[in-house]
Scaffold this active site. Structure first.
Site, PDB file in Angstrom:
ATOM      1  N   ILE A   1       0.836  -1.201   0.000  1.00 35.60           N
ATOM      2  CA  ILE A   1       0.000   0.000   0.000  1.00 35.60           C
ATOM      3  C   ILE A   1       0.869   1.248   0.000  1.00 35.60           C
ATOM      4  O   ILE A   1       1.815   1.348   0.786  1.00 35.60           O
ATOM      5  CB  ILE A   1      -0.898   0.016   1.260  1.00 35.60           C
ATOM      6  N   CYS A   2       0.542   2.204  -0.881  1.00 33.66           N
ATOM      7  CA  CYS A   2       1.265   3.478  -0.897  1.00 33.66           C
ATOM      8  C   CYS A   2       0.497   4.461  -0.016  1.00 33.66           C
ATOM      9  O   CYS A   2      -0.510   5.026  -0.444  1.00 33.66           O
ATOM     10  CB  CYS A   2       1.361   4.002  -2.327  1.00 33.66           C
ATOM     11  N   LEU A   3       0.951   4.610   1.194  1.00 35.84           N
ATOM     12  CA  LEU A   3       0.268   5.492   2.144  1.00 35.84           C
ATOM     13  C   LEU A   3       1.338   6.140   3.014  1.00 35.84           C
ATOM     14  O   LEU A   3       2.140   5.433   3.637  1.00 35.84           O
ATOM     15  CB  LEU A   3      -0.702   4.638   2.983  1.00 35.84           C
TER      16      LEU A   3
END
Lengths: 153, 153
Positions: free
Chosen positions: A88-90
């Protein structure tokens, strides 16, 4: 053995997660390793993921809460900020992590990410390109993947 | 007539003194409040000066962490996010007990257990709760001192 010397903070968070779960989110620790959580997030209403049940795994590293939890989607999902390995790109999972964040706030942020895909900061280039070139079609694909892979199995 | 004047003049003096004392007290309160509010403003997103190496930043952070003086918590300490009955350390999620050693971050007045915040500040120059930067050496010590002064011992 992995459960001995579990920091009090982790015990407290786990108790709160179980006693007052956030809407649309469930997280329960594995019996063998209390730092490993099985997570389920319901696809938010009005999003292409509505009706889907998404499984994730969450692991609290030894340095937690000084370091962010490691979270990954196990259910296949068509989203510009989630790659095919479920990563996840967070920002809060990386450089914007703070020890004042918790498992609950991380999972709520992921749920919010499902409602607001951000193709300008992609993890999956192909999906992001698709999203920017033809959002209607990309959303259709996301709905299709939700039906195929996340339909409450 | 003479009698009336002489009996009134101590009253006048008393009245004059009490007015002056009230005015002075009010002015002092306003001035203290103003200084307190000015100091408490968050310094979010302050640009790091160009040319700061990672090593230099780390050194500054360490300096800031060690420059904040720990002190013993009591219920009269003024700080941000104070609950009605108890205060939680956002890092360990434990209650901050009276007598526990704590640190108060100067820019935002958030309070943490010494060992909790020192661990975080040893590698990050920000408040876990509001992300205020704490590495403003010119203001750090003065403000911490001032807040401690404002708090009754």
């Amino acid at each position: 053995m992995a459960n001995s010397n579990l920091p009090r903070r982790i015990i407290k968070e786990t108790q709160r997660l179980l006693s007052e779960p956030a809407p649309g989110i469930s997280a329960s620790p594995s019996e063998e390793n209390m730092r490993y959580f099985n997570v389920m997030i319901l696809g938010p209403a009005q999003s292409p993921y509505e009706g889907g049940v998404f499984k994730l795994e969450l692991f609290l590293p030894e340095e937690y809460p000084m370091a962010a939890p490691k979270v990954r989607f196990l259910t296949k999902i068509y989203h510009p900020n989630i790659d095919k390995l479920g990563r996840i790109c967070l920002d809060i999972l990386k450089d914007k992590w703070s020890p004042a964040l918790q498992i609950r706030t991380v999972l709520l942020s992921i749920q919010a990410l499902l409602s607001a895909p951000n193709p300008d900061d992609p993890l999956s280039d192909n999906i992001a390109k698709h999203w920017k070139a033809n959002e209607v079609e990309a959303v259709e694909t996301a709905k299709e993947w939700t039906r195929l892979y996340a339909s409450g199995a | 007539m003479q009698l009336a004047m002489s009996s009134r003049s101590p009253d006048n003096l008393l009245f004059f003194c009490s007015v002056m004392a009230s005015a002075a007290a009010a002015a002092f309160c306003l001035f203290s409040l103003y200084r307190h509010l000015v100091r408490r403003r968050c310094h979010v997103g302050v640009a790091v000066t160009a040319g700061d190496s990672e090593e230099e930043k780390r050194r500054q952070t360490l300096t800031v962490a060690s420059s904040l003086q720990p002190f013993m918590y009591d219920r009269l300490i003024r700080h941000s996010g104070k609950g009605a009955s108890w205060t939680e350390c956002a890092v360990c999620l434990g209650v901050i007990q009276v007598g526990a050693m704590v640190k108060l971050l100067p820019a935002c007045a958030h309070i943490y257990h010494v060992e909790c915040i020192d661990l975080w500040l040893s590698s990050h120059p920000t408040c876990p709760l509001c992300r205020c930067r704490v590495d403003h050496p010119a203001e750090v010590q003065e403000t911490a001192g001032q807040l401690a002064q404002l708090s009754p011992a």
